[in-house]
Design a protein around this motif. Sequence first.
Motif, PDB file in Angstrom:
ATOM      1  N   LEU A  69      36.799  19.375  20.579  1.00  0.00           N
ATOM      2  CA  LEU A  69      38.204  19.459  20.983  1.00  0.00           C
ATOM      3  C   LEU A  69      38.346  19.846  22.448  1.00  0.00           C
ATOM      4  N   ALA A  70      37.491  20.721  22.937  1.00  0.00           N
ATOM      5  CA  ALA A  70      37.540  21.145  24.342  1.00  0.00           C
ATOM      6  C   ALA A  70      37.178  20.004  25.291  1.00  0.00           C
ATOM      7  N   CYS A  71      36.461  19.023  24.776  1.00  0.00           N
ATOM      8  CA  CYS A  71      36.025  17.905  25.609  1.00  0.00           C
ATOM      9  C   CYS A  71      36.905  16.666  25.457  1.00  0.00           C
ATOM     10  N   GLY A  72      37.919  16.735  24.596  1.00  0.00           N
ATOM     11  CA  GLY A  72      38.832  15.617  24.444  1.00  0.00           C
ATOM     12  C   GLY A  72      38.477  14.627  23.353  1.00  0.00           C
ATOM     13  N   PHE A  73      37.481  14.942  22.534  1.00  0.00           N
ATOM     14  CA  PHE A  73      37.161  14.072  21.405  1.00  0.00           C
ATOM     15  C   PHE A  73      38.146  14.339  20.276  1.00  0.00           C
ATOM     16  N   ARG A  74      38.367  13.356  19.415  1.00  0.00           N
ATOM     17  CA  ARG A  74      39.311  13.510  18.303  1.00  0.00           C
ATOM     18  C   ARG A  74      38.898  14.632  17.364  1.00  0.00           C
ATOM     19  N   ASP A  75      37.587  14.702  17.101  1.00  0.00           N
ATOM     20  CA  ASP A  75      37.051  15.708  16.192  1.00  0.00           C
ATOM     21  C   ASP A  75      35.530  15.742  16.359  1.00  0.00           C
ATOM     22  N   ALA A  76      34.873  16.621  15.601  1.00  0.00           N
ATOM     23  CA  ALA A  76      33.421  16.767  15.711  1.00  0.00           C
ATOM     24  C   ALA A  76      32.691  15.492  15.291  1.00  0.00           C
ATOM     25  N   ARG A  77      33.250  14.780  14.337  1.00  0.00           N
ATOM     26  CA  ARG A  77      32.618  13.535  13.878  1.00  0.00           C
ATOM     27  C   ARG A  77      32.553  12.522  15.017  1.00  0.00           C
TER      28      ARG A  77
END
Length: 100
Positions: A69-77
């Motif tokens: 989330l801190a990097c702008g991805f939707r989620d960990a997956r």
Amino acid sequence: VQDWLAEHPDENRSLAELASFGGLSERHFTREFRSATGISAGEYRTLLRLEHARVLLNDPHLSVEGVALACGFRDARHLRRLWRSRYGSSPREASAGGST
């Protein structure tokens, strides 16, 4: 635009917004960006995010979900899928000193 992307890896700006930062049309921006970097703005953003994730994964207080989330991805997956595609390992293996 490259500097802006590097300073804001967690933000999801559209191609139109990125083009306007550079004062260009979307089409011209796309051509100029690829000419300057050899990759698309989307690919560039992903590479920046993965590198930012690499740094954050060294923080033992952050979960993979928190890093994503801190990097702008939707989620960990999403982070895991892109990480494995790029580096051939999981993000946790990398933070534990695995291969990257």
